[in-house]
Write an enzyme that holds these catalytic residues in place. Structure first.
Site, PDB file in Angstrom:
ATOM      1  N   GLY A   1       0.789  -1.228   0.000  1.00  0.00           N
ATOM      2  CA  GLY A   1       0.000   0.000   0.000  1.00  0.00           C
ATOM      3  C   GLY A   1       0.818   1.274   0.000  1.00  0.00           C
ATOM      4  CG  HIS A   2       4.071   3.826   1.864  1.00  0.00           C
ATOM      5  ND1 HIS A   2       5.369   4.220   1.650  1.00  0.00           N
ATOM      6  CD2 HIS A   2       3.448   4.879   2.425  1.00  0.00           C
ATOM      7  CE1 HIS A   2       5.537   5.453   2.095  1.00  0.00           C
ATOM      8  NE2 HIS A   2       4.390   5.872   2.565  1.00  0.00           N
ATOM      9  CG  PHE A   3       2.905   5.223  -2.456  1.00  0.00           C
ATOM     10  CD1 PHE A   3       1.735   5.634  -1.836  1.00  0.00           C
ATOM     11  CD2 PHE A   3       4.103   5.811  -2.071  1.00  0.00           C
ATOM     12  CE1 PHE A   3       1.768   6.649  -0.887  1.00  0.00           C
ATOM     13  CE2 PHE A   3       4.131   6.813  -1.120  1.00  0.00           C
ATOM     14  CZ  PHE A   3       2.963   7.235  -0.527  1.00  0.00           C
TER      15      PHE A   3
END
Length: 140
Positions: free
Chosen positions: A47-49
């Site tokens: 999720g990052h990224f």
């Protein structure tokens, strides 16, 4: 050199939150130098990224704190205790840390009085500073 098992005997962190792979050098109460081999399989990269994986700065700071905790908690009087954050000061992020990077983490204890102290922390990749600042700790 300390591997995962020896690190786990000093600090309470465990997978998935143990953010150091090994300690190259340390002197109880004075300094520690450790490494994190950053792989694409790190959960935070999902999720990052998703299209541009970057290690979150807060996790770099945490990894530096864990290395500092090895230095502090390896002192006989602090054996079996936990080092907590008391403050994060003057931190600057200079470059991104990406999958494939070998993150060198060095924390030097610059002052301490009883269970409270300050560490000067520097993270580098290939000799270039990626983050640096000061960490205040409290042993409890």
């Amino acid at each position: 050199m300390l591997g995962i098992k020896e690190i786990e005997e000093i600090i309470p962190h465990r997978h998935p939150f143990l953010l150091i792979d090994y300690i190259e050098d340390f002197k109880p109460g004075e300094f520690a130098v450790g490494y994190k081999c950053v792989t694409f399989r790190e959960d935070f990269f999902k999720g990052h990224f998703p299209n541009q994986p970057v290690m979150p700065g807060v996790l770099i700071v945490e990894a530096l704190a864990q290395v500092g905790a090895v230095a502090i908690l390896s002192k006989k009087e602090f054996k079996g205790k936990t080092a907590f954050f008391g403050g994060i000061n003057k931190f600057r992020f200079k470059k991104m840390v990406k999958p494939g990077d070998k993150l060198r983490l060095e924390t030097k204890i610059i002052s301490s009085k009883g269970p409270i102290g300050i560490g000067s922390a520097v993270a580098t990749v290939d000799g270039e500073i990626v983050a640096k600042g000061e960490l205040t700790f409290m042993v409890g």
